[in-house]
Design a protein around this motif. Structure first.
Motif, PDB file in Angstrom:
ATOM      1  N   ILE A  58      -6.686  17.892 -28.568  1.00  0.00           N
ATOM      2  CA  ILE A  58      -5.729  17.141 -27.788  1.00  0.00           C
ATOM      3  C   ILE A  58      -6.354  16.138 -26.560  1.00  0.00           C
ATOM      4  N   VAL A  59      -5.782  14.773 -26.739  1.00  0.00           N
ATOM      5  CA  VAL A  59      -6.570  13.992 -26.020  1.00  0.00           C
ATOM      6  C   VAL A  59      -5.541  13.513 -24.738  1.00  0.00           C
ATOM      7  N   GLY A  60      -4.426  13.776 -24.876  1.00  0.00           N
ATOM      8  CA  GLY A  60      -3.490  13.398 -23.912  1.00  0.00           C
ATOM      9  C   GLY A  60      -1.861  14.076 -23.934  1.00  0.00           C
ATOM     10  N   GLU A  61      -1.153  13.919 -23.156  1.00  0.00           N
ATOM     11  CA  GLU A  61       0.068  14.218 -23.157  1.00  0.00           C
ATOM     12  C   GLU A  61       1.088  13.497 -23.649  1.00  0.00           C
ATOM     13  N   ASN A  62       1.732  13.553 -24.801  1.00  0.00           N
ATOM     14  CA  ASN A  62       2.923  12.515 -25.129  1.00  0.00           C
ATOM     15  C   ASN A  62       3.863  12.339 -24.183  1.00  0.00           C
ATOM     16  N   ALA A  63       4.667  11.362 -23.998  1.00  0.00           N
ATOM     17  CA  ALA A  63       5.764  10.980 -23.171  1.00  0.00           C
ATOM     18  C   ALA A  63       7.055  11.614 -23.730  1.00  0.00           C
ATOM     19  N   LEU A  84      -3.429  10.225 -20.701  1.00  0.00           N
ATOM     20  CA  LEU A  84      -4.754  10.437 -21.090  1.00  0.00           C
ATOM     21  C   LEU A  84      -5.184  11.822 -20.314  1.00  0.00           C
ATOM     22  N   MET A  85      -6.000  12.522 -21.227  1.00  0.00           N
ATOM     23  CA  MET A  85      -6.760  13.820 -20.622  1.00  0.00           C
ATOM     24  C   MET A  85      -8.338  13.575 -20.884  1.00  0.00           C
ATOM     25  N   GLY A 129     -12.202 -11.515 -22.196  1.00  0.00           N
ATOM     26  CA  GLY A 129     -12.437 -11.519 -20.737  1.00  0.00           C
ATOM     27  C   GLY A 129     -11.414 -10.844 -20.014  1.00  0.00           C
ATOM     28  N   LYS A 130     -10.397 -10.096 -20.610  1.00  0.00           N
ATOM     29  CA  LYS A 130      -9.502  -9.400 -19.918  1.00  0.00           C
ATOM     30  C   LYS A 130      -9.904  -8.057 -19.551  1.00  0.00           C
ATOM     31  N   GLY A 131     -10.084  -7.502 -18.266  1.00  0.00           N
ATOM     32  CA  GLY A 131     -10.543  -5.945 -18.228  1.00  0.00           C
ATOM     33  C   GLY A 131      -9.621  -5.105 -18.642  1.00  0.00           C
ATOM     34  N   ILE A 132     -10.050  -3.993 -19.123  1.00  0.00           N
ATOM     35  CA  ILE A 132      -9.204  -2.928 -19.591  1.00  0.00           C
ATOM     36  C   ILE A 132      -9.003  -2.076 -18.469  1.00  0.00           C
ATOM     37  N   GLN A 133      -7.869  -1.578 -18.108  1.00  0.00           N
ATOM     38  CA  GLN A 133      -7.560  -0.841 -17.031  1.00  0.00           C
ATOM     39  C   GLN A 133      -6.894   0.345 -17.618  1.00  0.00           C
ATOM     40  N   LEU A 134      -7.930   1.597 -17.527  1.00  0.00           N
ATOM     41  CA  LEU A 134      -7.264   2.835 -17.822  1.00  0.00           C
ATOM     42  C   LEU A 134      -6.728   3.709 -16.680  1.00  0.00           C
ATOM     43  N   ALA A 135      -5.571   4.346 -16.734  1.00  0.00           N
ATOM     44  CA  ALA A 135      -5.023   5.246 -15.678  1.00  0.00           C
ATOM     45  C   ALA A 135      -6.080   6.463 -15.720  1.00  0.00           C
ATOM     46  N   PRO A 136      -6.259   6.994 -14.602  1.00  0.00           N
ATOM     47  CA  PRO A 136      -7.031   8.020 -14.395  1.00  0.00           C
ATOM     48  C   PRO A 136      -6.581   9.243 -15.223  1.00  0.00           C
ATOM     49  N   PRO A 137      -7.538  10.136 -15.797  1.00  0.00           N
ATOM     50  CA  PRO A 137      -7.031  11.081 -16.681  1.00  0.00           C
ATOM     51  C   PRO A 137      -6.642  12.016 -16.204  1.00  0.00           C
ATOM     52  N   ARG A 166      16.226  38.466 -21.439  1.00  0.00           N
ATOM     53  CA  ARG A 166      17.081  37.408 -20.403  1.00  0.00           C
ATOM     54  C   ARG A 166      17.121  36.080 -21.157  1.00  0.00           C
ATOM     55  N   GLY A 167      16.940  36.060 -22.403  1.00  0.00           N
ATOM     56  CA  GLY A 167      17.336  34.732 -23.400  1.00  0.00           C
ATOM     57  C   GLY A 167      16.203  33.752 -22.886  1.00  0.00           C
ATOM     58  N   GLU A 168      16.631  32.555 -23.837  1.00  0.00           N
ATOM     59  CA  GLU A 168      15.600  31.420 -23.941  1.00  0.00           C
ATOM     60  C   GLU A 168      15.164  30.788 -22.567  1.00  0.00           C
ATOM     61  N   ILE A 169      13.858  30.750 -22.311  1.00  0.00           N
ATOM     62  CA  ILE A 169      13.249  30.176 -21.249  1.00  0.00           C
ATOM     63  C   ILE A 169      12.647  28.678 -21.575  1.00  0.00           C
ATOM     64  N   ALA A 170      13.040  27.647 -20.968  1.00  0.00           N
ATOM     65  CA  ALA A 170      12.419  26.462 -21.493  1.00  0.00           C
ATOM     66  C   ALA A 170      11.009  26.283 -21.367  1.00  0.00           C
ATOM     67  N   ALA A 171      10.257  25.783 -22.272  1.00  0.00           N
ATOM     68  CA  ALA A 171       8.931  25.791 -22.274  1.00  0.00           C
ATOM     69  C   ALA A 171       8.551  24.306 -21.778  1.00  0.00           C
ATOM     70  N   ARG A 172       7.265  23.925 -22.202  1.00  0.00           N
ATOM     71  CA  ARG A 172       6.742  22.600 -21.880  1.00  0.00           C
ATOM     72  C   ARG A 172       7.807  21.419 -22.793  1.00  0.00           C
ATOM     73  N   LYS A 173       8.121  20.544 -21.987  1.00  0.00           N
ATOM     74  CA  LYS A 173       8.900  19.657 -22.882  1.00  0.00           C
ATOM     75  C   LYS A 173       8.383  18.561 -23.558  1.00  0.00           C
ATOM     76  N   ASN A 174       7.018  18.189 -23.135  1.00  0.00           N
ATOM     77  CA  ASN A 174       6.155  17.162 -23.695  1.00  0.00           C
ATOM     78  C   ASN A 174       5.177  17.658 -24.981  1.00  0.00           C
ATOM     79  N   GLY A 175       5.198  16.706 -25.934  1.00  0.00           N
ATOM     80  CA  GLY A 175       4.231  16.930 -27.043  1.00  0.00           C
ATOM     81  C   GLY A 175       2.925  16.715 -26.610  1.00  0.00           C
ATOM     82  N   SER A 176       1.676  16.705 -27.838  1.00  0.00           N
ATOM     83  CA  SER A 176       0.509  16.373 -27.170  1.00  0.00           C
ATOM     84  C   SER A 176       0.010  15.260 -28.142  1.00  0.00           C
ATOM     85  N   LEU A 177      -0.811  14.380 -27.315  1.00  0.00           N
ATOM     86  CA  LEU A 177      -1.505  13.377 -28.264  1.00  0.00           C
ATOM     87  C   LEU A 177      -2.654  13.944 -29.063  1.00  0.00           C
TER      88      LEU A 177
END
Length: 612
Positions: free
Chosen positions: A524-529, A511-512, A553-561, A478-489
């Motif tokens: 692999i530690v995350g998904e590239n944009a 992040l993962m 003194g600035k707190g680091i804020q990480l997004a939930p993995p 049936r031809g090409e089916i698009a796979a995952r678009k993002n690369g990996s970190l």
């Protein structure tokens, strides 16, 4: 034979099928009062995974006595990857109990199994369960069940189905809502009255169609099936007619039937009963065991062929052996051999690399369940992305791919999103029905296009969409089916992840992992944009200097993995990646950990062929 009844139980996830079976077994006196007093014990869902996921994976048997009737119950899996189990079960039974929640009404998974039961000519009894719920509406649900039967083209006789209202949790059933009820007796009486005795012939000799398998370390393979004709005794000479036409001879070494969930050894069994027979090591589902070659074989029902394959490899990463005890190729191979003795829809093969095995099955869910079981038993294993098995057309030499018939039920407001999603997966819509605010869509989809579809469906319909699929045919590419678009970190260093480093990494994508997680080179530690893979350093520490920095003194804020479940991880990874499954961790990694070697061998779309 007149005193035997063979029934299957059909229900959607969490509509009370398992509780109902427990209640029937308890009230029929199969258990003494001191056994299984806890209401938490669900006997039919005996595997841990079945209890957690709320699905039936392996069809099991049970039986009970009522007055002087022997009633065999067969459990039916609801998930489509276990569709092979459903077809075989329908050969063993003469009636079905359709269990429907009196608040939610019939759901899509019910539809898939019920269609099979009606096609096989089984007599239905509708059980409207959970009538003690606050928002129960049993009368409305009964109308919905009638509409469901109509949409499945039930015969006039099937449409005139008996129905029983019950609460399996409270342990009572009744024919009319205003009756006072205390026990399940009305349901027992309905089974005995409405379900016909087995379609089988008494006589000399015997014929058994094998519908399920188990394995005993002492007796070898146990074949379960219904005796279609005659009677069978321990010690009888017998032959097994295999699917490929071969015949093997042996004798019946042991006979079993069921009391409750227990297998009981018996000396002889008669037409219509469901029994277990030992004596044939090579017997397979769908084959027949008879007393002599003179007797014709029963129709052989092959199992749907495997359509996807994954590699199972020995964990060779830097953290191998930290969690699991069973980590060698020998351990993995022995476990796979043990699995295929009873799980007939799987195939296993060794590859040119002694540390990698090919496992083929009907869907990624089926193989993910095996991986999850292995993790819990202490195995460590690397699993690759599901690859579709192609076939060569003997006439033209063209490549053919497996096409599945897909049934999807979605709420009307989500139809647009789902249709768009299906068109991207090269689906061909064959039928569409609107029933109330639900839409049923039937489509032919290449198996490649189904990988990851269930996750999209659940996400875009907020869990209301349900799908099932059956093998349809091998068709043109049936031809090409698009796979995952993002690369990996991809990590370029090993050690413990730090908040400081992850704060910089998260600018590149999602992040993962979390601070404190162990990482290694090539993990692999995350998904590239963006689309490409990029190397990152998640273990870098902040240098200490005597200069005062503006960031102090600035707190680091990480997004939930992003935490992926095993099934989601298998769909997510790319062709050059593995899921590393260990008893305590799920990690994603590149197949080739060394970045320079990875660059030399770029990704290639490989097609795996199986012989036609």
């Amino acid at each position: 034979m007149q005193h035997i009844r063979n029934i299957a139980i059909i229900a959607h996830v969490d509509h009370g099928k398992t509780t109902l079976v427990d209640c029937l077994l308890k009230q029929s006196g199969t258990f003494r009062a001191n056994q299984h007093e806890s209401s938490e014990v669900r006997l039919m869902d005996s595997m841990d995974l079945e209890k957690e996921k709320g699905i039936t994976i392996r069809a099991k048997n049970a039986a009970f006595k009522y007055k002087n009737f022997h009633i065999n119950i067969v459990d039916t899996p609801g998930h489509a990857d276990f569709g092979g189990e459903v077809e075989r079960i329908m050969n063993m039974i003469d009636g079905v109990l359709l269990v429907v929640d009196s608040a939610e009404g019939p759901q899509a998974q019910t539809r898939f199994v019920l269609r099979k039961a009606l096609e096989a000519g089984a007599k239905p009894i509708v059980v409207i369960n959970k009538i003690d719920r606050e928002n129960a509406n049993p009368k409305k649900v009964l109308d919905q069940v009638f509409e469901l039967f109509m949409s499945l083209n039930a015969t006039d006789e099937q449409l005139d189905f008996p129905f029983i209202y019950c609460s399996a949790k409270e342990g009572y059933a009744k024919v009319e809502l205003d009756h006072v009820a205390g026990t399940m007796e009305p349901l027992f009486d309905a089974i005995v009255k409405h379900i016909p005795p087995p379609r089988a012939k008494a006589g000399d000799g015997f014929q058994v169609l094998v519908a399920n398998l188990d394995y005993s370390d002492y007796l070898g393979r146990i074949a379960f099936g219904k005796i279609y004709e005659g009677k069978v005794k321990v010690g009888d000479a017998a032959i097994c007619r295999h699917g490929n036409g071969k015949v093997s001879k042996n004798k019946v070494t042991m006979l079993y039937h069921f009391e409750g969930m227990k297998r009981i050894e018996i000396n002889e069994a008669h037409a219509g009963d469901i029994v277990g027979i030992t004596g044939f090591e090579e017997v397979f589902i769908g084959e027949s065991i008879t007393d002599s070659e003179m007797r014709p074989a029963l129709p052989y029902i092959p199992i749907d062929p495997p359509t996807i394959q994954m590699e199972f490899a020995v964990n060779d990463g830097p953290l191998a052996g930290k969690d699991g005890k069973l980590v060698t190729a020998r351990h993995i191979w022995d476990r796979l051999v043990k699995e295929i003795r009873t799980n007939v829809a799987l195939r296993i093969a060794q590859t040119s690399d002694p540390k990698i095995f090919a496992v083929s099955g009907r869907g990624e869910m089926q193989i993910a369940i095996l991986v999850e079981q292995m993790r819990r038993e202490g195995h460590e294993v690397l699993v690759s992305r599901p690859e579709v098995l192609w076939k060569k057309d003997p006439a033209t030499g063209n490549s053919l791919e497996p096409i599945e018939k897909l049934y999807v039920e979605v709420p009307s407001e989500n139809l647009g999103n789902i249709m768009e999603n299906l068109s991207g997966r090269k689906a061909q819509i064959t039928n569409m029905n609107h029933v109330g605010n639900q839409v049923s869509v039937e489509a032919l989809v290449p198996m490649r296009g189904l990988i990851g579809f269930e996750t999209d469906l659940v996400n875009s319909t907020k869990g209301m969409g349900v799908m099932s699929h059956l093998f349809h045919e091998y068709g043109e590419d049936r031809g090409e089916i698009a796979a995952r678009k993002n690369g990996s970190l991809v990590s370029m260093d090993g050690g413990e992840a730090t908040s400081y480093a992850l704060n910089m990494v998260q600018e590149r994508g999602r992040l993962m992992i979390e601070p404190g997680d162990e990482v290694y080179v090539g993990m692999i530690v995350g998904e590239n944009a963006r689309e490409n893979d990029i190397p990152v350093n998640p273990v870098k520490e902040k240098r200490l200097t005597n200069m005062r920095s503006q960031g102090d003194g600035k707190g680091i804020q990480l997004a939930p993995p992003l935490k992926l479940s095993l099934e989601r991880a298998l769909e997510y990874i790319d062709v050059d990646e593995y899921v590393e499954a260990t008893p305590k961790n799920l990690r994603l990694r590149k197949k080739e950990l060394d970045e320079n070697k990875r660059k030399r061998g770029e990704k290639s779309r490989s097609i795996k062929f199986i012989e036609a």
